[in-house]
Design an enzyme around this catalytic site. Structure first.
Site, PDB file in Angstrom:
ATOM      1  CD1 TRP A 298      -3.053   3.337  12.968  1.00  0.00           C
ATOM      2  CD2 TRP A 298      -3.184   4.553  14.887  1.00  0.00           C
ATOM      3  NE1 TRP A 298      -2.321   2.904  13.856  1.00  0.00           N
ATOM      4  CE2 TRP A 298      -2.149   3.651  15.014  1.00  0.00           C
ATOM      5  CE3 TRP A 298      -3.343   5.596  15.991  1.00  0.00           C
ATOM      6  CZ2 TRP A 298      -1.194   3.573  16.174  1.00  0.00           C
ATOM      7  CZ3 TRP A 298      -2.389   5.500  17.261  1.00  0.00           C
ATOM      8  CH2 TRP A 298      -1.379   4.360  17.273  1.00  0.00           C
TER       9      TRP A 298
ATOM     10  CE  LYS B 279      -5.962   2.655   2.948  1.00  0.00           C
ATOM     11  NZ  LYS B 279      -6.465   2.645   4.487  1.00  0.00           N
TER      12      LYS B 279
ATOM     13  CD  GLU C 197       7.555  12.697   5.963  1.00  0.00           C
ATOM     14  OE1 GLU C 197       8.127  12.376   6.901  1.00  0.00           O
ATOM     15  OE2 GLU C 197       7.543  13.725   5.192  1.00  0.00           O
TER      16      GLU C 197
ATOM     17  CB  CYS D 218       6.695   8.565  13.307  1.00  0.00           C
ATOM     18  SG  CYS D 218       5.882  10.068  12.768  1.00  0.00           S
TER      19      CYS D 218
ATOM     20  CD  GLU E 281       7.951   4.133  15.734  1.00  0.00           C
ATOM     21  OE1 GLU E 281       7.763   3.502  14.395  1.00  0.00           O
ATOM     22  OE2 GLU E 281       7.856   5.428  15.492  1.00  0.00           O
TER      23      GLU E 281
HETATM   24  P1  ADP Z   1       0.218   1.147  11.329  1.00  0.00           P
HETATM   25  O1  ADP Z   1       1.106  -0.128  11.696  1.00  0.00           O
HETATM   26  O2  ADP Z   1       0.454   2.500  12.038  1.00  0.00           O
HETATM   27  O3  ADP Z   1      -1.130   0.835  11.169  1.00  0.00           O
HETATM   28  P2  ADP Z   1       0.418   1.109   8.312  1.00  0.00           P
HETATM   29  O4  ADP Z   1       1.692   1.392   7.765  1.00  0.00           O
HETATM   30  O5  ADP Z   1       0.248  -0.659   8.747  1.00  0.00           O
HETATM   31  O6  ADP Z   1       0.724   1.679   9.891  1.00  0.00           O
HETATM   32  O7  ADP Z   1      -0.575   1.654   7.852  1.00  0.00           O
HETATM   33  C1  ADP Z   1      -0.607   3.168   7.396  1.00  0.00           C
HETATM   34  C2  ADP Z   1      -1.576   3.138   6.273  1.00  0.00           C
HETATM   35  O8  ADP Z   1      -1.254   2.204   5.288  1.00  0.00           O
HETATM   36  C3  ADP Z   1      -3.103   2.842   6.627  1.00  0.00           C
HETATM   37  O9  ADP Z   1      -3.906   3.768   5.919  1.00  0.00           O
HETATM   38  C4  ADP Z   1      -3.415   1.420   5.983  1.00  0.00           C
HETATM   39  O10 ADP Z   1      -4.505   0.766   5.774  1.00  0.00           O
HETATM   40  C5  ADP Z   1      -2.443   1.411   4.939  1.00  0.00           C
HETATM   41  N1  ADP Z   1      -1.838   0.172   4.562  1.00  0.00           N
HETATM   42  C6  ADP Z   1      -1.411  -0.831   5.274  1.00  0.00           C
HETATM   43  N2  ADP Z   1      -0.936  -1.886   4.437  1.00  0.00           N
HETATM   44  C7  ADP Z   1      -1.345  -1.450   3.236  1.00  0.00           C
HETATM   45  C8  ADP Z   1      -0.973  -2.182   1.863  1.00  0.00           C
HETATM   46  N3  ADP Z   1      -0.444  -3.438   1.964  1.00  0.00           N
HETATM   47  N4  ADP Z   1      -1.253  -1.728   0.801  1.00  0.00           N
HETATM   48  C9  ADP Z   1      -1.862  -0.468   0.851  1.00  0.00           C
HETATM   49  N5  ADP Z   1      -2.188   0.274   2.088  1.00  0.00           N
HETATM   50  C10 ADP Z   1      -1.865  -0.098   3.213  1.00  0.00           C
END
Ligand code: ADP
Length: 490
Positions: free
Chosen positions: A158, A182, A260, A294, A392
């Protein structure tokens, strides 16, 4: 081609699959909210595995024709997409600010930054060369050619709702891959708007597909891509925990991966630094997007001889930062993305203070402005025992650690599983060479806080992931090498 959209026309609520706007198969929706107020902006499709599968089906059908298009034809489409992004930069910037909270000037800046990757890869599309391998055996001709890997699944965070997805889609489309994507559940609207512009620019149906989902439903939807042998590559920007999960879960079909992931960037100020320049560099690197990038410095190491002076310089600047919603043209720091983010920042600061850190400025939530605001903060006397030294913080908090020797600073900087960005300030040429070589990071800022460029390779080492985005190296992640050996040529 020229077409400008009003903000309301850029806001889409459905998935984009096979060139059509379609609701989730389940009909479900979830709300996207404004982080400044917590108010609902719109409800978007809450997709599941059926929608992910439909996107892959479309990407598979579209792949042969897109792969076989001339590179200059793909480049022309990307150039048009870039131009539409620039023409709509003001409204796209507003949309980024609306759903993500960054100040308007930064929102517009992100559009130009993301668009620069599209222009870069449009040009690179026509420069994918192979090799004729010098003869090693009589009667044979050996060549190496590069081919698109196939269908690419792009999953993005995001904090840069436009740039993160643009710099994945652009190289993928440039080399002839098709994409299923997505965006993050907090900020899906900018990605949907980008897809709208891509369609307008002439990206053929099925070549670029985007689904949105709540966190809960994203997991099974993405799992469908992970298990689908037609998807050949996952490109992901986000947390290290999710990156590892994607690597594990995609192992069944051995996908190519670009990850990343998180960082824990050190920023070192040596006694011989230009302190004013170091403070300027730290302000740019640390407080951009409210500290939610990041590559934001997470640990600031300052040598003893200049510690107090640097702390004063920094505190004066940080205390002057204007915190306000993006709608205020003077805003320099907006709201944090959500309640989870603000809670983590508060917890890190409280933990540090309970272990002896001194608050030089900030150190509190600004509830008078809204639910998600945190005061820009400088902490002195930070130590390795504090939570913010190993995790972080992802917020506007600069903790200052004291050090005496170069070895000590490098040891502390590298004492982390992460290795994305690092920064240091020194005016000693020999020290610059030594420290740059010894820092374990994919990116090193030397007397510079603003590192981002489409012409440079962005990516990490250690648990910050692998793969590079941007630069001449950025196409490699979307290509595979095919070796052709032609015999019978005696
Ligand atoms: P943040 O902590 O910055 O939200 P995330 O790594 O949790 O970062 O999320 C980054 C992306 O990965 C988002 O698009 C989120 O919806 C997706 N995401 C998070 N968890 C999963 C999962 N278990 N499977 C697939 N996509 C995921």
């Amino acid at each position: 081609m020229s077409k400008t959209y009003a903000l309301s026309d850029l806001i889409r609520a459905d998935n984009f699959i096979d060139g059509q706007w379609v609701p989730a198969a389940s009909g479900k929706r979830f709300a996207v909210t404004d982080p400044a107020t917590g108010e609902r902006i719109v409800e978007v499709a809450d997709s599941g595995p059926a929608d992910a599968r439909a996107a892959t089906d479309a990407a598979a059908r579209a792949f042969p024709a897109w792969r076989d298009a001339l590179p200059k034809e793909r480049a022309a489409v990307l150039h048009r997409w870039h131009d539409l992004m620039i023409e709509n930069a003001d409204e796209l910037g507003r949309l980024i600010s609306l759903e993500q909270g960054k100040p308007l000037a930064e929102g517009r800046g992100e559009v130009l930054y993301g668009a620069s990757y599209v222009a870069w890869f449009a040009a690179e599309a026509t420069r994918v060369y192979g090799d004729i391998i010098p003869n090693q055996q009589r009667g044979k001709r050996m060549t190496a050619v590069k081919e698109p890997v196939g269908i690419v699944a792009a999953i993005t965070p995001w904090n840069f709702p436009l740039a993160m997805i643009a710099r994945k889609i652009a190289p993928a489309l440039a080399v002839g891959c098709t994409v299923v994507g997505k965006p993050a559940e907090d900020t899906p609207l900018t990605a949907l708007a980008l897809v709208l512009l891509a369609h307008e620019a002439g990206v053929p149906a099925g070549v670029l597909n985007l689904i949105t989902a709540s966190r809960e439903n994203a997991v099974p939807a993405v799992a469908d891509w992970l298990a689908d042998s037609r998807v050949h590559k996952i490109t992901f920007t986000g947390s290290t925990a999710v990156g590892k999960y994607l690597a594990r879960e995609s192992a069944g079909t051995l996908k190519k991966l670009s990850l990343e992931l998180g960082g824990n960037a050190p920023f070192i100020v040596f006694d011989d630094a230009d302190l004013d320049a170091a403070a300027t560099g730290l302000m740019a690197a640390k407080f951009r997007n409210g500290g939610q990038t990041c590559v934001c410095p997470n640990r600031v190491y300052v040598q003893s001889g200049v510690y107090e002076k640097f702390a004063d310089l920094l505190t004066t600047r940080v205390a002057a930062l204007k915190v306000a919603p993006a709608t205020d043209a003077a805003a320099q720091i907006g709201p944090m993305i959500n309640a989870r983010a603000i809670d983590k920042i508060g917890q890190h600061v409280d933990d540090a203070v309970s272990r002896g850190a001194r608050v030089l400025t900030g150190g509190r939530r600004l509830t008078e402005l809204g639910p998600n605001y945190y005061a820009p903060t400088v902490l002195a006397d930070a130590t390795k025992q504090m939570q913010l030294s190993c995790e972080e913080t992802f917020g506007p908090v600069a903790p200052l650690f004291r050090f005496d020797t170069e070895d000590e600073a490098i040891g502390a900087a590298n004492d982390t599983p992460f290795g994305l960005a690092s920064y240091f300030y020194s005016q000693d040429v020999r020290r610059i060479d030594r420290v740059a070589r010894r820092l374990e990071a994919g990116i090193v800022g030397i007397n510079e806080g603003a590192l981002a460029s489409e012409a440079a390779p962005f990516g990490g080492v250690k648990e910050s992931g692998y793969g590079r985005e941007g630069s001449k190296y950025g196409l490699d992640d979307y290509l595979s090498i095919k070796y052709l050996c032609q015999g019978g040529l005696e």
